[in-house]
Design a protein around this motif. Structure first.
Motif, short mmCIF file in Angstrom:
data_model
loop_
_atom_site.label_atom_id
_atom_site.label_comp_id
_atom_site.label_asym_id
_atom_site.label_seq_id
_atom_site.Cartn_x
_atom_site.Cartn_y
_atom_site.Cartn_z
N TYR A 42 -3.54 -0.45 -7.02
CA TYR A 42 -3.54 0.93 -7.49
C TYR A 42 -4.69 1.77 -6.92
N ALA A 43 -5.54 1.19 -6.09
CA ALA A 43 -6.70 1.91 -5.55
C ALA A 43 -6.27 3.12 -4.72
N LEU A 44 -5.34 2.92 -3.80
CA LEU A 44 -4.90 4.03 -2.95
C LEU A 44 -4.16 5.09 -3.77
N LEU A 52 -12.14 2.92 -10.57
CA LEU A 52 -13.28 2.27 -11.20
C LEU A 52 -13.19 2.36 -12.73
N VAL A 53 -12.89 3.54 -13.23
CA VAL A 53 -12.84 3.75 -14.69
C VAL A 53 -11.72 2.93 -15.33
N SER A 198 0.69 7.56 -5.47
CA SER A 198 1.69 6.50 -5.65
C SER A 198 1.57 5.77 -6.98
N GLN A 199 0.43 5.94 -7.68
CA GLN A 199 0.23 5.29 -8.98
C GLN A 199 -0.35 6.29 -9.96
N SER A 200 0.03 6.17 -11.23
CA SER A 200 -0.55 6.97 -12.29
C SER A 200 -1.56 6.12 -13.05
N TRP A 201 -2.32 6.76 -13.92
CA TRP A 201 -3.28 6.03 -14.73
C TRP A 201 -2.58 4.97 -15.57
N MET A 202 -1.45 5.33 -16.15
CA MET A 202 -0.78 4.40 -17.04
C MET A 202 -0.11 3.25 -16.29
N PHE A 417 6.68 6.04 -20.96
CA PHE A 417 5.78 5.06 -20.33
C PHE A 417 4.49 5.70 -19.87
N GLN A 418 4.53 6.92 -19.38
CA GLN A 418 3.35 7.58 -18.85
C GLN A 418 2.30 7.85 -19.92
#
Length: 468
Positions: A42-44, A52-53, A198-202, A417-418
């Motif tokens: 999920y970094a990118l 990091l958080v 490409s990725q959300s926090w959730m 889901f989000q």
């Protein structure tokens, strides 16, 4: 054969592991190349600071569930799969074994494939580019599967000693990667590479949570060696958290710097040297040794008369299939879906039962008696499995879209889901449902050992030792 090589409960004198032993054990067990991959996945999509958080907060939260679960085995000296019998029945706990073995096959196979890639680069560097047909497969099988198998067949306790050697080395390696990223001209790229969306926090939290609870099936096989519950809890929590967070963050940073998710590839691209590849191999051997030991004890919990060393071989060989996987990220995602859907609701029910219904009191002797208090209906607690199925339905509604299958994709669930993710709510709902239903269903029945037998209080009959 000693009790440590069977699923019989360990006596107090056999529980030799203090805090540092449990800490180093789980730190070593969590020194996984797949931990690098978890952060990379999920970094990118998030960028450095959000990565990091969510990594720090997500792992600290998720691993609390693992440490919470580990206390059953630490209190009673029994294997994880045996400790599930009060909840799901003497035979119902076999489901947990199936989950354990399935997860084990995947992790061991992926780690072996990464060891094969690293070993191939090592040989090429040492032998002037030497390569031959089938070299990767040979290296993956020998280094990633056969060598750990030999170690764990020799002794399950060998994992403790191996961890004490490898964990400090691997932690030093991670520190070196950070130094290399900072001083090698990569830091600006790491911190300024924008999110690609490409990725959300959730979705990142779902990856972290599912990855963390994939430890559920393994916890008891090692924590039954803990001298006290507090040792088991904090040794597990800190051991898993320190290495889990560190490796995930560093893996994410390396991916932001290079665009690669395979540790062998980004190590080579960052020019970390031959020692880095050797250390990656060492970490793989350590991790696979832990996984094989736990998988073997899981099978022995339902086939106690089988030979320990033959079981080690049985739980290892099918992992070779994953050596031929073409996409690391794809297999990684499939395994996390497997864990979230099949393991999350199951252990959600188990945690609720042990802590809130039984108040941490179980009858150890009944755990080994197929006709005892935990027989339920033919050895299966149908109420517990019914609640688990409801939790699985919740997971499919919320996270089915992660599978990429239109049949399992619900637009309303994807939207929810989000805000909630999928695995955590499925665990909560299955657990809450079981608490309510079991309170009523077992209120007037002696089935499941919820009510005292022959006028004795629970505290008088729980924890009854089994003669060994």
């Amino acid at each position: 054969m000693t009790n440590s090589e069977t699923v019989l409960p360990l006596t107090r004198k056999e529980r030799h592991a203090g805090f540092l032993s449990i800490f180093w054990l789980w730190a070593g067990g969590n020194v996984l190349l797949t931990n690098f991959v978890s952060g990379s996945s999920y970094a990118l999509g998030l960028g450095f600071w959000p990565m990091l958080v969510i990594t720090v907060t997500g792992y600290l939260f998720a691993l609390a569930f693992c440490s919470w679960d580990s206390q059953r085995s630490a209190r009673y000296g029994i294997d994880e799969m045996v400790s599930l019998r009060p909840t799901f029945g003497y035979h119902g706990s076999i489901y947990g074994v199936v989950v354990l073995v399935g997860v084990n096959f995947g992790w061991v196979g992926i780690l072996a494939s990464l060891a094969g890639s690293a070993m191939k680069l090592v040989v090429q560097n040492l032998a002037g580019g030497l390569t031959f047909s089938g070299d990767y497969t040979l290296y993956a099988l020998v280094v990633g599967i056969v060598l750990p198998l030999i170690i764990i067949m020799f002794s399950q306790k060998a994992a403790f000693q191996l961890s004490k050697i490898t964990v400090p080395i691997l932690l030093a390696f991670v520190a070196y990667i950070v130094v290399r990223l900072v001083t090698g001209g990569y830091w600006t790229k790491v911190t300024t590479t924008p999110s690609d969306g490409s990725q959300s926090w959730m979705s990142a939290f779902e990856i972290i949570f599912a990855f963390a609870i994939s430890w559920f099936p393994y916890l008891g096989s090692w924590n039954r060696f803990a001298r006290r519950e507090r040792i088991g809890f904090w040794g597990t929590y800190l051991g898993l958290a320190v290495t889990g967070i560190l490796f995930a963050v560093v893996g994410g940073m390396a991916t932001l710097a290079t665009g690669q998710t395979d540790p062998a590839l980004w190590s080579n691209q960052l020019d970390l040297g031959l020692a880095a590849l050797v250390i990656i191999i060492l970490g793989t051997v350590t991790s696979v040794t832990h996984l094989l030991g736990s998988g073997s004890m899981g099978i022995l919990s339902v086939a106690s008369k089988w030979n320990y060393r033959w079981v080690c071989a049985i739980v290892t060989i099918p992992s070779a299939i994953f050596v031929f996987a073409t996409s690391l990220q794809e297999i990684f995602n499939i395994l996390l879906i497997f864990v979230g859907l099949l393991a999350g609701p199951y252990w959600g029910v188990a945690l609720t039962d042990y802590f809130f219904l039984r108040k941490q009191k179980i009858d150890v002797r009944a755990c080994y008696d197929p006709n005892g208090a935990y027989r339920y209906t033919g050895g299966v607690n149908l109420v517990a499995f019914g609640c688990m199925v409801v939790g699985m339905a919740v997971w499919i509604f919320l996270g089915g879209w992660l599978s990429g299958m239109s049949l399992l994709t619900f637009s309303a669930g994807e939207s929810v889901f989000q805000y909630t993710s999928a695995t955590l709510p499925s665990m909560i709902i299955s657990g809450l449902l079981y608490y309510v239903v079991a309170k009523g269903f077992f209120a007037t029945s002696t089935m499941g050992g919820y009510r005292p037998v022959s006028g004795r209080a629970d505290g008088e009959r729980t924890g009854t030792p089994v003669r060994t």
